[in-house]
Design a protein around this motif. Structure first.
Motif, PDB file in Angstrom:
ATOM      1  N   ALA A 160      16.196   0.286  -4.133  1.00 32.10           N
ATOM      2  CA  ALA A 160      15.438  -0.944  -3.599  1.00 32.10           C
ATOM      3  C   ALA A 160      14.006  -0.557  -3.415  1.00 32.10           C
ATOM      4  CB  ALA A 160      16.096  -1.362  -2.264  1.00 32.10           C
ATOM      5  N   ARG A 161      13.715   0.882  -3.113  1.00 32.84           N
ATOM      6  CA  ARG A 161      12.397   0.978  -2.816  1.00 32.84           C
ATOM      7  C   ARG A 161      11.534   1.393  -3.900  1.00 32.84           C
ATOM      8  NH1 ARG A 161      12.479   7.318  -1.374  1.00 32.84           N
ATOM      9  NH2 ARG A 161      12.373   7.333  -3.665  1.00 32.84           N
ATOM     10  N   HIS A 162      12.329   1.584  -5.143  1.00 37.74           N
ATOM     11  CA  HIS A 162      11.794   1.764  -6.223  1.00 37.74           C
ATOM     12  C   HIS A 162      11.274   0.473  -7.004  1.00 37.74           C
ATOM     13  CE1 HIS A 162      11.165   2.920 -10.645  1.00 37.74           C
ATOM     14  NE2 HIS A 162      11.892   1.961 -10.894  1.00 37.74           N
ATOM     15  N   LYS A 163      12.251  -0.558  -6.780  1.00 38.57           N
ATOM     16  CA  LYS A 163      11.953  -1.961  -7.519  1.00 38.57           C
ATOM     17  C   LYS A 163      10.771  -2.741  -6.369  1.00 38.57           C
ATOM     18  CE  LYS A 163      15.147  -1.936 -10.735  1.00 38.57           C
ATOM     19  NZ  LYS A 163      14.493  -2.203 -11.906  1.00 38.57           N
ATOM     20  N   ALA A 164      10.628  -2.152  -5.174  1.00 37.16           N
ATOM     21  CA  ALA A 164       9.943  -2.791  -4.234  1.00 37.16           C
ATOM     22  C   ALA A 164       8.451  -2.188  -4.443  1.00 37.16           C
ATOM     23  CB  ALA A 164      10.194  -2.566  -2.993  1.00 37.16           C
ATOM     24  N   ALA A 165       8.450  -0.704  -4.862  1.00 40.45           N
ATOM     25  CA  ALA A 165       7.114  -0.134  -5.332  1.00 40.45           C
ATOM     26  C   ALA A 165       6.729  -0.765  -6.519  1.00 40.45           C
ATOM     27  CB  ALA A 165       7.399   1.330  -5.536  1.00 40.45           C
ATOM     28  N   PHE A 166       7.291  -0.809  -7.657  1.00 35.86           N
ATOM     29  CA  PHE A 166       6.941  -1.365  -8.889  1.00 35.86           C
ATOM     30  C   PHE A 166       6.351  -2.846  -8.375  1.00 35.86           C
ATOM     31  CE2 PHE A 166       7.264  -4.453 -12.265  1.00 35.86           C
ATOM     32  CZ  PHE A 166       6.813  -3.725 -13.539  1.00 35.86           C
ATOM     33  N   ALA A 167       6.777  -3.661  -7.780  1.00 35.33           N
ATOM     34  CA  ALA A 167       6.141  -4.947  -7.399  1.00 35.33           C
ATOM     35  C   ALA A 167       5.175  -4.843  -6.724  1.00 35.33           C
ATOM     36  CB  ALA A 167       7.121  -5.883  -6.666  1.00 35.33           C
ATOM     37  N   THR A 168       5.078  -4.119  -5.581  1.00 34.57           N
ATOM     38  CA  THR A 168       3.673  -3.569  -4.905  1.00 34.57           C
ATOM     39  C   THR A 168       2.715  -3.218  -5.835  1.00 34.57           C
ATOM     40  OG1 THR A 168       4.935  -3.196  -2.937  1.00 34.57           O
ATOM     41  CG2 THR A 168       2.690  -2.260  -3.045  1.00 34.57           C
ATOM     42  N   TRP A 169       3.074  -2.195  -6.774  1.00 34.88           N
ATOM     43  CA  TRP A 169       1.881  -1.856  -7.673  1.00 34.88           C
ATOM     44  C   TRP A 169       1.277  -2.854  -8.438  1.00 34.88           C
ATOM     45  CZ3 TRP A 169       3.105  -2.255 -13.092  1.00 34.88           C
ATOM     46  CH2 TRP A 169       1.903  -1.836 -13.889  1.00 34.88           C
ATOM     47  N   LEU A 170       2.379  -3.633  -9.133  1.00 34.59           N
ATOM     48  CA  LEU A 170       1.886  -4.819 -10.125  1.00 34.59           C
ATOM     49  C   LEU A 170       1.135  -5.740  -9.337  1.00 34.59           C
ATOM     50  CD1 LEU A 170       1.948  -5.931 -12.720  1.00 34.59           C
ATOM     51  CD2 LEU A 170       4.170  -7.124 -12.230  1.00 34.59           C
ATOM     52  N   ALA A 171       1.369  -6.297  -8.009  1.00 31.98           N
ATOM     53  CA  ALA A 171       0.662  -7.127  -7.185  1.00 31.98           C
ATOM     54  C   ALA A 171      -0.662  -6.751  -6.930  1.00 31.98           C
ATOM     55  CB  ALA A 171       1.690  -7.211  -5.862  1.00 31.98           C
ATOM     56  N   GLY A 172      -0.808  -5.425  -6.865  1.00 31.84           N
ATOM     57  CA  GLY A 172      -2.193  -4.683  -6.601  1.00 31.84           C
ATOM     58  C   GLY A 172      -2.955  -4.956  -7.827  1.00 31.84           C
ATOM     59  N   GLU A 173      -2.303  -4.816  -9.021  1.00 30.41           N
ATOM     60  CA  GLU A 173      -3.297  -5.036 -10.265  1.00 30.41           C
ATOM     61  C   GLU A 173      -3.486  -6.473 -10.387  1.00 30.41           C
ATOM     62  OE1 GLU A 173      -4.205  -2.705 -12.351  1.00 30.41           O
ATOM     63  OE2 GLU A 173      -3.317  -0.971 -11.486  1.00 30.41           O
ATOM     64  N   LEU A 174      -2.666  -7.257 -10.085  1.00 27.76           N
ATOM     65  CA  LEU A 174      -2.702  -8.790 -10.247  1.00 27.76           C
ATOM     66  C   LEU A 174      -3.791  -9.165  -9.357  1.00 27.76           C
ATOM     67  CD1 LEU A 174       0.812  -9.900 -10.604  1.00 27.76           C
ATOM     68  CD2 LEU A 174      -0.993  -9.935 -12.441  1.00 27.76           C
ATOM     69  N   GLU A 175      -3.850  -8.794  -8.156  1.00 31.69           N
ATOM     70  CA  GLU A 175      -4.856  -9.178  -7.216  1.00 31.69           C
ATOM     71  C   GLU A 175      -6.337  -8.794  -7.629  1.00 31.69           C
ATOM     72  OE1 GLU A 175      -5.502  -8.883  -2.323  1.00 31.69           O
ATOM     73  OE2 GLU A 175      -4.315  -7.204  -3.250  1.00 31.69           O
ATOM     74  N   SER A 176      -6.296  -7.512  -8.066  1.00 30.69           N
ATOM     75  CA  SER A 176      -7.508  -6.768  -8.555  1.00 30.69           C
ATOM     76  C   SER A 176      -8.144  -7.822  -9.643  1.00 30.69           C
ATOM     77  CB  SER A 176      -7.531  -5.499  -9.289  1.00 30.69           C
ATOM     78  OG  SER A 176      -7.240  -4.671  -8.101  1.00 30.69           O
ATOM     79  N   ALA A 177      -7.198  -8.459 -10.545  1.00 26.04           N
ATOM     80  CA  ALA A 177      -7.774  -9.264 -11.532  1.00 26.04           C
ATOM     81  C   ALA A 177      -7.952 -10.740 -11.176  1.00 26.04           C
ATOM     82  CB  ALA A 177      -6.724  -9.307 -12.628  1.00 26.04           C
ATOM     83  N   GLY A 178      -7.878 -11.074  -9.914  1.00 21.11           N
ATOM     84  CA  GLY A 178      -8.340 -12.281  -9.117  1.00 21.11           C
ATOM     85  C   GLY A 178      -7.185 -13.320  -9.409  1.00 21.11           C
ATOM     86  N   PHE A 179      -6.014 -13.050  -9.305  1.00 24.54           N
ATOM     87  CA  PHE A 179      -4.976 -14.016  -9.123  1.00 24.54           C
ATOM     88  C   PHE A 179      -4.351 -14.245  -8.091  1.00 24.54           C
ATOM     89  CE2 PHE A 179      -4.265 -12.010 -13.495  1.00 24.54           C
ATOM     90  CZ  PHE A 179      -3.708 -13.273 -14.416  1.00 24.54           C
ATOM     91  N   GLU A 180      -4.121 -15.532  -7.704  1.00 24.65           N
ATOM     92  CA  GLU A 180      -3.890 -16.156  -6.465  1.00 24.65           C
ATOM     93  C   GLU A 180      -2.197 -15.655  -6.215  1.00 24.65           C
ATOM     94  OE1 GLU A 180      -4.254 -20.376  -6.514  1.00 24.65           O
ATOM     95  OE2 GLU A 180      -6.462 -20.570  -6.446  1.00 24.65           O
TER      96      GLU A 180
END
Length: 233
Positions: A160-180
């Protein structure tokens, strides 16, 4: 005033004793470090052997005897490093955690183009992996499925931690790219990713990753972005 001969002899003996004691402490420290290194090497060798067996055959079908044999250690040594098979299964997934996350982040970073292309590149790389004859799907999902009746198992928590970490990392990339709503978008992509893992394994067909990658790319392109500062000024 000079010290009496006996006092000088005693001082010299005391100095020699201190030096000998220091040398002994150094040797003990060196021996302790060497033992620590050997212990870490042995533990790593056991985890490596377990990882190959657990991934290839599943955790339920692999005995501790088989792990000890493949690691080239005695069963006593195996249990010196791991109290139980549960501990070893947890160590198996924990060892895969950061390397897998780093690899997917690397695929994302190496891909040229927009975020949609970078996300799709993760799926494309996994499609390539899935075409290897020894590919057995996602070790985190498979292990969690085997332990579905044990939600508190340490390996399940690591998955569960691994999957959550992937989602958190990807969310950071998406946020940096300006996605809502980057967290929601990252979770939607993860759903496509885990669905592709499952479908590719069930059908033994890596093209499911490619189809899921196309869907993920379309999802990214359709997702709203925050207005740029120049647009609102």
């Amino acid at each position: 005033m000079q010290k009496p001969p006996n006092a000088r002899v005693q001082d010299k003996r005391a100095q020699e004793a201190r030096a000998q004691n220091a040398r002994s402490q150094d040797r003990r420290a060196q021996d302790g470090r060497a033992q620590d290194i050997r212990a870490k090497d042995t533990r790593a060798k056991i985890v490596q052997a377990a990882s190959k067996l657990f991934y290839a055959e599943g955790i339920g079908r692999v005995s501790m005897d088989a792990v000890a044999e493949n690691a080239g250690v005695t069963k006593r040594t195996l249990y010196y490093h791991f109290d139980s098979k549960d501990d070893l299964v947890a160590a198996y997934l924990d060892a895969r955690d950061q390397p897998n996350l780093t690899q997917m982040a690397g695929w994302f970073a190496a891909a040229e183009g927009g975020v949609d292309t970078k996300v799709a590149a993760i799926f494309a790389a996994l499609a390539k992996s899935a075409r290897h004859p020894k590919w057995k799907g996602c070790g985190f999902l498979r292990t969690t499925a085997e332990l579905a009746a044990l939600p508190g198992h340490p390996a399940v928590k690591i998955g569960a931690r691994h999957k959550a970490a992937f989602a958190t990392w990807l969310a950071g990339e998406l946020e940096s790219a300006g996605f809502e709503t980057p967290t929601a978008l990252a979770r939607q992509i993860l759903l496509l990713l885990d669905g592709a893992f499952s479908a590719s394994l069930v059908h033994r067909d890596a093209s499911w990753f490619e189809e899921a990658g196309a869907a993920a790319g379309a999802l990214v392109r359709a997702h709203p972005r925050q207005p740029s500062p120049s647009a609102v000024s």
